[in-house]
Design a protein around this motif. Structure first.
Motif, PDB file in Angstrom:
ATOM      1  N   UNK A  57      -4.590   9.395   2.049  1.00  0.00           N
ATOM      2  CA  UNK A  57      -3.752   9.785   3.172  1.00  0.00           C
ATOM      3  C   UNK A  57      -4.315   9.401   4.524  1.00  0.00           C
ATOM      4  N   UNK A  58      -5.456   8.713   4.528  1.00  0.00           N
ATOM      5  CA  UNK A  58      -6.072   8.302   5.786  1.00  0.00           C
ATOM      6  C   UNK A  58      -5.372   7.100   6.380  1.00  0.00           C
ATOM      7  N   UNK A  59      -5.824   6.701   7.528  1.00  0.00           N
ATOM      8  CA  UNK A  59      -5.285   5.518   8.194  1.00  0.00           C
ATOM      9  C   UNK A  59      -5.838   4.262   7.551  1.00  0.00           C
ATOM     10  N   UNK A  60      -5.303   3.135   7.959  1.00  0.00           N
ATOM     11  CA  UNK A  60      -5.761   1.858   7.432  1.00  0.00           C
ATOM     12  C   UNK A  60      -5.984   0.875   8.578  1.00  0.00           C
ATOM     13  N   UNK A  61      -6.814  -0.105   8.299  1.00  0.00           N
ATOM     14  CA  UNK A  61      -6.836  -1.306   9.113  1.00  0.00           C
ATOM     15  C   UNK A  61      -5.913  -2.279   8.399  1.00  0.00           C
ATOM     16  N   UNK A  62      -5.172  -3.036   9.181  1.00  0.00           N
ATOM     17  CA  UNK A  62      -4.250  -4.011   8.607  1.00  0.00           C
ATOM     18  C   UNK A  62      -4.604  -5.354   9.220  1.00  0.00           C
ATOM     19  N   UNK A  63      -5.079  -6.268   8.387  1.00  0.00           N
ATOM     20  CA  UNK A  63      -5.358  -7.620   8.865  1.00  0.00           C
ATOM     21  C   UNK A  63      -4.084  -8.426   8.688  1.00  0.00           C
ATOM     22  N   UNK A  64      -3.610  -9.064   9.762  1.00  0.00           N
ATOM     23  CA  UNK A  64      -2.392  -9.854   9.676  1.00  0.00           C
ATOM     24  C   UNK A  64      -2.694 -11.311  10.024  1.00  0.00           C
ATOM     25  N   UNK A  65      -2.244 -12.188   9.141  1.00  0.00           N
ATOM     26  CA  UNK A  65      -2.435 -13.624   9.302  1.00  0.00           C
ATOM     27  C   UNK A  65      -1.058 -14.279   9.359  1.00  0.00           C
ATOM     28  N   UNK A  66      -0.708 -14.921  10.472  1.00  0.00           N
ATOM     29  CA  UNK A  66       0.575 -15.619  10.525  1.00  0.00           C
ATOM     30  C   UNK A  66       0.623 -16.723   9.464  1.00  0.00           C
ATOM     31  N   UNK A  67       1.799 -16.895   8.843  1.00  0.00           N
ATOM     32  CA  UNK A  67       1.933 -17.892   7.779  1.00  0.00           C
ATOM     33  C   UNK A  67       2.897 -19.020   8.124  1.00  0.00           C
TER      34      UNK A  67
END
Length: 141
Positions: A57-67
């Motif tokens: 239920x904790x937060x997340x880091x979200x790595x986003x890479x444009x495709x």
């Protein structure tokens, strides 16, 4: 402000990267944040790595890479480089949140909720949030 609009938690902090595998050398191999999932999201034209932090239920880091070339995300990356892209807060009802943004004349990037990786979302323009791109997310149940 309705209780359906009030954010219940920080869902994730999104970091835009050129290459997820390269970024994982730090986040996974140094910090020990093991991705719970890495997936392509064609509707958003990105590849995302979800890195849980803070237990269940904790937060997340979200790595986003444009495709995809010539997208707003790739232009953001080229203009600003890698780093913080947005903060996402979870709300109970995204339609109510969008309605309240319009009522308060808060600038939003979406005129209707978009399909996000884990539900429905809107983005609030940094002009309305003191310079931070803010995503409001109603998670799929």
């Amino acid at each position: 402000m309705s209780s359906q609009m009030t954010p219940s938690r920080i869902d994730h902090v999104a970091i835009i990267v050129r290459d997820i595998e390269q970024a994982l050398l730090f986040y996974r191999d140094t910090l020990g944040l093991v991705p719970r999932e890495i997936k392509d999201v064609p509707t958003e034209q990105v590849r995302i790595a979800f890195l849980p932090a803070g237990g269940p239920g904790g937060s997340e880091l979200e790595l986003i890479e444009p495709t995809v070339a010539n997208t707003s995300l790739l232009k953001f990356l080229e203009r600003r480089g890698e780093g913080l892209h947005h903060i996402c807060m979870e709300v109970e009802n995204i339609d109510a949140a969008l309605h309240e943004m319009h009522e308060h004349e808060t600038p939003v990037l979406d005129q209707q909720p978009r399909i996000a990786a884990e539900g429905r979302a809107i983005f609030v323009h940094p002009k309305g949030t003191n310079g931070v791109l803010l995503e409001l997310l109603e998670k799929s149940k």
